[in-house]
Design a protein around this motif. Structure first.
Motif, PDB file in Angstrom:
ATOM      1  N   PHE A   1       0.828  -1.204   0.000  1.00  0.00           N
ATOM      2  CA  PHE A   1       0.000   0.000   0.000  1.00  0.00           C
ATOM      3  C   PHE A   1       0.865   1.258   0.000  1.00  0.00           C
ATOM      4  N   TYR A   2       1.939   1.224   0.770  1.00  0.00           N
ATOM      5  CA  TYR A   2       2.852   2.369   0.798  1.00  0.00           C
ATOM      6  C   TYR A   2       3.494   2.573  -0.577  1.00  0.00           C
ATOM      7  N   ALA A   3       3.875   1.461  -1.200  1.00  0.00           N
ATOM      8  CA  ALA A   3       4.530   1.529  -2.509  1.00  0.00           C
ATOM      9  C   ALA A   3       3.593   2.108  -3.565  1.00  0.00           C
ATOM     10  N   VAL A   4       2.352   1.649  -3.562  1.00  0.00           N
ATOM     11  CA  VAL A   4       1.363   2.150  -4.524  1.00  0.00           C
ATOM     12  C   VAL A   4       1.124   3.643  -4.307  1.00  0.00           C
ATOM     13  N   SER A   5       1.034   4.039  -3.044  1.00  0.00           N
ATOM     14  CA  SER A   5       0.803   5.444  -2.724  1.00  0.00           C
ATOM     15  C   SER A   5       1.976   6.312  -3.171  1.00  0.00           C
ATOM     16  N   LEU A   6       3.191   5.829  -2.932  1.00  0.00           N
ATOM     17  CA  LEU A   6       4.379   6.593  -3.320  1.00  0.00           C
ATOM     18  C   LEU A   6       4.502   6.690  -4.836  1.00  0.00           C
ATOM     19  N   LEU A   7       4.230   5.606  -5.533  1.00  0.00           N
ATOM     20  CA  LEU A   7       4.287   5.643  -6.994  1.00  0.00           C
ATOM     21  C   LEU A   7       3.252   6.617  -7.554  1.00  0.00           C
ATOM     22  N   GLY A   8       2.064   6.627  -6.941  1.00  0.00           N
ATOM     23  CA  GLY A   8       1.034   7.576  -7.365  1.00  0.00           C
ATOM     24  C   GLY A   8       1.481   9.009  -7.131  1.00  0.00           C
ATOM     25  N   CYS A   9       2.133   9.225  -6.004  1.00  0.00           N
ATOM     26  CA  CYS A   9       2.641  10.553  -5.657  1.00  0.00           C
ATOM     27  C   CYS A   9       3.686  11.026  -6.665  1.00  0.00           C
ATOM     28  N   ILE A  10       4.629  10.161  -6.969  1.00  0.00           N
ATOM     29  CA  ILE A  10       5.712  10.528  -7.889  1.00  0.00           C
ATOM     30  C   ILE A  10       5.179  10.746  -9.303  1.00  0.00           C
ATOM     31  N   TYR A  11       4.241   9.897  -9.715  1.00  0.00           N
ATOM     32  CA  TYR A  11       3.673  10.053 -11.057  1.00  0.00           C
ATOM     33  C   TYR A  11       2.958  11.400 -11.183  1.00  0.00           C
TER      34      TYR A  11
ATOM     35  N   ALA B   1      24.321  11.524 -13.824  1.00  0.00           N
ATOM     36  CA  ALA B   1      24.369  10.996 -12.460  1.00  0.00           C
ATOM     37  C   ALA B   1      23.014  10.434 -12.045  1.00  0.00           C
ATOM     38  N   ASN B   2      21.941  11.147 -12.371  1.00  0.00           N
ATOM     39  CA  ASN B   2      20.590  10.685 -12.020  1.00  0.00           C
ATOM     40  C   ASN B   2      20.271   9.337 -12.661  1.00  0.00           C
ATOM     41  N   VAL B   3      20.491   9.260 -13.961  1.00  0.00           N
ATOM     42  CA  VAL B   3      20.142   8.048 -14.710  1.00  0.00           C
ATOM     43  C   VAL B   3      21.056   6.883 -14.335  1.00  0.00           C
ATOM     44  N   ALA B   4      22.348   7.150 -14.233  1.00  0.00           N
ATOM     45  CA  ALA B   4      23.304   6.089 -13.901  1.00  0.00           C
ATOM     46  C   ALA B   4      23.039   5.527 -12.509  1.00  0.00           C
ATOM     47  N   ALA B   5      22.832   6.410 -11.546  1.00  0.00           N
ATOM     48  CA  ALA B   5      22.579   5.963 -10.175  1.00  0.00           C
ATOM     49  C   ALA B   5      21.291   5.152 -10.098  1.00  0.00           C
ATOM     50  N   SER B   6      20.253   5.612 -10.774  1.00  0.00           N
ATOM     51  CA  SER B   6      18.969   4.907 -10.760  1.00  0.00           C
ATOM     52  C   SER B   6      19.088   3.535 -11.418  1.00  0.00           C
ATOM     53  N   SER B   7      19.835   3.462 -12.512  1.00  0.00           N
ATOM     54  CA  SER B   7      20.013   2.195 -13.223  1.00  0.00           C
ATOM     55  C   SER B   7      20.787   1.189 -12.376  1.00  0.00           C
ATOM     56  N   ILE B   8      21.843   1.657 -11.746  1.00  0.00           N
ATOM     57  CA  ILE B   8      22.669   0.771 -10.931  1.00  0.00           C
ATOM     58  C   ILE B   8      21.892   0.260  -9.716  1.00  0.00           C
ATOM     59  N   VAL B   9      21.125   1.135  -9.090  1.00  0.00           N
ATOM     60  CA  VAL B   9      20.333   0.726  -7.928  1.00  0.00           C
ATOM     61  C   VAL B   9      19.313  -0.340  -8.318  1.00  0.00           C
ATOM     62  N   LEU B  10      18.651  -0.150  -9.455  1.00  0.00           N
ATOM     63  CA  LEU B  10      17.682  -1.153  -9.912  1.00  0.00           C
ATOM     64  C   LEU B  10      18.374  -2.490 -10.149  1.00  0.00           C
ATOM     65  N   LEU B  11      19.558  -2.454 -10.739  1.00  0.00           N
ATOM     66  CA  LEU B  11      20.314  -3.681 -11.000  1.00  0.00           C
ATOM     67  C   LEU B  11      20.707  -4.365  -9.690  1.00  0.00           C
ATOM     68  N   ILE B  12      21.156  -3.571  -8.730  1.00  0.00           N
ATOM     69  CA  ILE B  12      21.549  -4.128  -7.429  1.00  0.00           C
ATOM     70  C   ILE B  12      20.357  -4.809  -6.755  1.00  0.00           C
ATOM     71  N   ILE B  13      19.208  -4.147  -6.802  1.00  0.00           N
ATOM     72  CA  ILE B  13      18.003  -4.721  -6.191  1.00  0.00           C
ATOM     73  C   ILE B  13      17.620  -6.022  -6.888  1.00  0.00           C
ATOM     74  N   ALA B  14      17.654  -6.005  -8.223  1.00  0.00           N
ATOM     75  CA  ALA B  14      17.270  -7.190  -8.995  1.00  0.00           C
ATOM     76  C   ALA B  14      18.176  -8.381  -8.692  1.00  0.00           C
TER      77      ALA B  14
ATOM     78  N   LEU C   1       8.579  -6.096  -4.177  1.00  0.00           N
ATOM     79  CA  LEU C   1       9.708  -5.175  -4.035  1.00  0.00           C
ATOM     80  C   LEU C   1      10.302  -4.817  -5.394  1.00  0.00           C
ATOM     81  N   PHE C   2      10.443  -5.814  -6.250  1.00  0.00           N
ATOM     82  CA  PHE C   2      11.023  -5.555  -7.569  1.00  0.00           C
ATOM     83  C   PHE C   2      10.106  -4.679  -8.423  1.00  0.00           C
ATOM     84  N   LEU C   3       8.813  -4.968  -8.399  1.00  0.00           N
ATOM     85  CA  LEU C   3       7.870  -4.179  -9.198  1.00  0.00           C
ATOM     86  C   LEU C   3       7.830  -2.728  -8.728  1.00  0.00           C
ATOM     87  N   PHE C   4       7.915  -2.525  -7.425  1.00  0.00           N
ATOM     88  CA  PHE C   4       7.966  -1.161  -6.896  1.00  0.00           C
ATOM     89  C   PHE C   4       9.217  -0.450  -7.400  1.00  0.00           C
ATOM     90  N   SER C   5      10.357  -1.126  -7.307  1.00  0.00           N
ATOM     91  CA  SER C   5      11.628  -0.536  -7.744  1.00  0.00           C
ATOM     92  C   SER C   5      11.612  -0.258  -9.238  1.00  0.00           C
TER      93      SER C   5
END
Length: 212
Positions: free
Chosen positions: A85-95, A146-159, A179-183
């Motif tokens: 629920f928190y993840a859905v709410s945060l994704l809605g907020c960011i979108y 920096a934004n794109v590279a950091a985001s890409s690396i974090v997603l890879l680390i999580i995966a 967790l993966f779908l949220f990320s």
């Protein structure tokens, strides 16, 4: 019942995320329409660059950061304590922040609001992202890269480390898939707001290469 809670979580996050902080602050104090000034990005960085005021940039950042926190806190106050629920709410907020319904779908890049929300439910990501961002920024001196590279690396680390990452999310996600779908959702929304600056960056690189 579950479907209703998901809907409430989404709408709560979306409503709070749609508050156009930068637009209101610049209109009120500088009579500037940020959607047509500078990069047109409705966020802290463009607010600072357009006004040359660190104070305004900081104010916008703080409010956008809080936008990511507030929906999660409200859900918690209502007794809803679930990562999904928190993840859905945060994704809605960011979108809503990135594609603001009050500004003809113009908005910011979502990083401040994402940072606020992940600081609560997935601080591990925020720390790793910050370290990666700093490394790439010091190396390339370009915020977009920096934004794109950091985001890409974090997603890879999580995966690649979902089982371990599960232990650093609060409350603990219902499954690795959640967790993966949220990320992934977080990454897609943020990346979608960087396509234009990335294209501009590539065009500039080609132009410089052509001159050489």
């Amino acid at each position: 019942m579950m479907e209703m809670i998901y809907l409430v979580s989404l709408l709560l996050g979306y409503t709070i995320g749609s508050f156009p902080t930068a637009y209101i602050v610049l209109k009120r104090f500088k009579s500037i329409d940020i959607t047509t000034a500078g990069t047109g990005n409705v966020g802290a960085m463009n607010s600072y660059e357009v006004t040359n005021s660190k104070g305004i940039g900081i104010i916008v950042f703080i409010f956008d950061f809080l936008k990511g926190i507030v929906p999660i806190l409200l859900l918690s106050i209502l007794g809803i304590k679930s990562f999904s629920f928190y993840a859905v709410s945060l994704l809605g907020c960011i979108y809503a922040h990135c594609y603001n319904p009050w500004l003809k779908l113009k908005g910011g890049r979502g990083l401040a609001s994402a940072a606020g929300g992940t600081a609560i439910i997935f601080p591990f990501v925020l720390v790793i992202w910050g370290i990666c961002w700093l490394i790439f920024y010091l190396f390339k001196k370009d915020i977009t890269i920096a934004n794109v590279a950091a985001s890409s690396i974090v997603l890879l680390i999580i995966a690649l480390s979902l089982k371990t990452a599960m232990n650093y999310a609060y409350p603990k996600p219902e499954s690795e898939a959640v967790l993966f779908l949220f990320s992934l959702g977080l990454f897609i929304v943020i990346l979608s707001k960087h396509t234009e600056p990335i294209q501009t960056l590539f065009n500039d690189m080609k132009a410089r290469g052509g001159k050489n």
